[in-house]
Design a protein around this motif. Structure first.
Motif, PDB file in Angstrom:
ATOM      1  N   UNK A  59     -49.014 -18.091  45.629  1.00  0.00           N
ATOM      2  CA  UNK A  59     -47.867 -17.197  45.512  1.00  0.00           C
ATOM      3  C   UNK A  59     -48.159 -15.941  46.323  1.00  0.00           C
ATOM      4  N   UNK A  60     -47.322 -15.656  47.298  1.00  0.00           N
ATOM      5  CA  UNK A  60     -47.556 -14.541  48.207  1.00  0.00           C
ATOM      6  C   UNK A  60     -46.640 -13.349  47.936  1.00  0.00           C
ATOM      7  N   UNK A  61     -45.817 -13.457  46.915  1.00  0.00           N
ATOM      8  CA  UNK A  61     -44.894 -12.369  46.601  1.00  0.00           C
ATOM      9  C   UNK A  61     -45.382 -11.531  45.441  1.00  0.00           C
ATOM     10  N   UNK A  62     -44.433 -10.844  44.819  1.00  0.00           N
ATOM     11  CA  UNK A  62     -44.685 -10.076  43.607  1.00  0.00           C
ATOM     12  C   UNK A  62     -43.846 -10.682  42.489  1.00  0.00           C
ATOM     13  N   UNK A  63     -44.128 -10.287  41.271  1.00  0.00           N
ATOM     14  CA  UNK A  63     -43.371 -10.821  40.146  1.00  0.00           C
ATOM     15  C   UNK A  63     -41.868 -10.571  40.296  1.00  0.00           C
ATOM     16  N   UNK A 115     -39.642 -13.447  41.526  1.00  0.00           N
ATOM     17  CA  UNK A 115     -39.412 -14.610  40.661  1.00  0.00           C
ATOM     18  C   UNK A 115     -38.098 -14.401  39.915  1.00  0.00           C
ATOM     19  N   UNK A 116     -37.232 -15.407  39.986  1.00  0.00           N
ATOM     20  CA  UNK A 116     -35.931 -15.331  39.325  1.00  0.00           C
ATOM     21  C   UNK A 116     -35.596 -16.694  38.734  1.00  0.00           C
ATOM     22  N   UNK A 117     -35.839 -16.857  37.444  1.00  0.00           N
ATOM     23  CA  UNK A 117     -35.572 -18.146  36.798  1.00  0.00           C
ATOM     24  C   UNK A 117     -34.106 -18.307  36.412  1.00  0.00           C
ATOM     25  N   UNK A 118     -33.293 -17.270  36.610  1.00  0.00           N
ATOM     26  CA  UNK A 118     -31.847 -17.361  36.350  1.00  0.00           C
ATOM     27  C   UNK A 118     -31.180 -17.965  37.584  1.00  0.00           C
ATOM     28  N   UNK A 119     -31.509 -19.219  37.838  1.00  0.00           N
ATOM     29  CA  UNK A 119     -31.031 -19.920  39.027  1.00  0.00           C
ATOM     30  C   UNK A 119     -29.687 -20.587  38.748  1.00  0.00           C
ATOM     31  N   UNK A 120     -29.137 -21.276  39.731  1.00  0.00           N
ATOM     32  CA  UNK A 120     -27.846 -21.951  39.585  1.00  0.00           C
ATOM     33  C   UNK A 120     -27.875 -22.945  38.427  1.00  0.00           C
ATOM     34  N   UNK A 121     -28.936 -23.715  38.342  1.00  0.00           N
ATOM     35  CA  UNK A 121     -29.126 -24.650  37.235  1.00  0.00           C
ATOM     36  C   UNK A 121     -30.464 -24.332  36.570  1.00  0.00           C
ATOM     37  N   UNK A 163     -41.049 -27.585  47.811  1.00  0.00           N
ATOM     38  CA  UNK A 163     -40.441 -26.316  48.236  1.00  0.00           C
ATOM     39  C   UNK A 163     -39.047 -26.175  47.641  1.00  0.00           C
ATOM     40  N   UNK A 164     -38.257 -27.245  47.693  1.00  0.00           N
ATOM     41  CA  UNK A 164     -36.909 -27.219  47.121  1.00  0.00           C
ATOM     42  C   UNK A 164     -36.955 -26.961  45.620  1.00  0.00           C
ATOM     43  N   UNK A 165     -37.799 -27.705  44.905  1.00  0.00           N
ATOM     44  CA  UNK A 165     -37.892 -27.539  43.451  1.00  0.00           C
ATOM     45  C   UNK A 165     -38.382 -26.144  43.073  1.00  0.00           C
ATOM     46  N   UNK A 166     -39.348 -25.633  43.805  1.00  0.00           N
ATOM     47  CA  UNK A 166     -39.855 -24.286  43.524  1.00  0.00           C
ATOM     48  C   UNK A 166     -38.723 -23.268  43.627  1.00  0.00           C
ATOM     49  N   UNK A 167     -37.922 -23.385  44.660  1.00  0.00           N
ATOM     50  CA  UNK A 167     -36.789 -22.469  44.844  1.00  0.00           C
ATOM     51  C   UNK A 167     -35.725 -22.684  43.775  1.00  0.00           C
ATOM     52  N   UNK A 168     -35.403 -23.951  43.483  1.00  0.00           N
ATOM     53  CA  UNK A 168     -34.359 -24.246  42.497  1.00  0.00           C
ATOM     54  C   UNK A 168     -34.733 -23.789  41.093  1.00  0.00           C
ATOM     55  N   UNK A 169     -36.002 -23.912  40.731  1.00  0.00           N
ATOM     56  CA  UNK A 169     -36.413 -23.610  39.362  1.00  0.00           C
ATOM     57  C   UNK A 169     -36.879 -22.180  39.151  1.00  0.00           C
ATOM     58  N   UNK A 170     -37.375 -21.535  40.215  1.00  0.00           N
ATOM     59  CA  UNK A 170     -37.993 -20.216  40.026  1.00  0.00           C
ATOM     60  C   UNK A 170     -37.438 -19.129  40.935  1.00  0.00           C
ATOM     61  N   UNK A 171     -36.633 -19.521  41.913  1.00  0.00           N
ATOM     62  CA  UNK A 171     -36.148 -18.556  42.893  1.00  0.00           C
ATOM     63  C   UNK A 171     -37.226 -18.092  43.863  1.00  0.00           C
TER      64      UNK A 171
END
Length: 161
Positions: free
Chosen positions: A107-111, A114-120, A56-64
């Motif tokens: 994946x339960x959202x929409x495209x 998704x935000x790959x412009x994350x902190x790192x 869950x953490x990695x999914x959020x960190x890498x893809x938003x």
């Protein structure tokens, strides 16, 4: 989840994430540091963290991505070795490669979620793809593990309903 014992020695404990959209396609990102190297989200498991928490953490960190539902967890450490040129600079040369516990999410959202412009950031771009294309496009040293994950996923023991 109970791990299948400790990861093999000299392998970094890691989690992999099989993220599936409503059409049955898989999320992949092109690595920022390696053009044309596509991979599914993944990352290290921190001390005291479960594989699901790490996923869950990695999914959020890498893809938003915050909109995903856990589907299953694989109980097998799957390893891959890094090529020597990468191994020497990755993690100070401490590990041969990674030992991964794989998780699957719907994946339960929409495209737009998704935000790959994350902190790192780790990815330069992303897409939904089919399993065959993914296996062809992943870097050669991960190809067997990806083929194995895609083939074995329907039979994982820890399905979440």
């Amino acid at each position: 989840m109970i791990y299948p014992g400790p990861p093999p020695q000299r392998y970094r404990p890691c989690v992999g994430i099989l993220l599936i959209n409503k059409a049955g396609n898989l999320f992949v990102g092109e690595r920022l540091d390696t053009p044309n190297a596509w991979q599914m989200p993944q990352g290290g498991i921190n001390a005291g963290e479960s594989a699901v928490e790490a996923a869950i953490r990695e999914l959020r960190e890498e893809t938003g991505i915050y909109k995903a539902k856990l589907l299953g967890i694989d109980k097998t450490w799957r390893t891959y070795n890094l090529p020597e040129r990468i191994r020497r600079r990755a993690w100070g040369g401490e590990f041969r490669g990674q030992a991964q516990i794989w998780t699957s999410f719907s994946f339960t959202g929409t495209d737009a979620d998704i935000n790959i412009a994350t902190v790192e950031p780790e990815f330069r771009r992303w897409k939904w793809t089919d399993p065959e294309t993914l296996v062809r496009e992943v870097v050669h040293f991960k190809r067997n593990i990806y083929r194995d994950i895609i083939t074995s996923y329907p039979e994982w023991e820890d399905k979440v309903t």
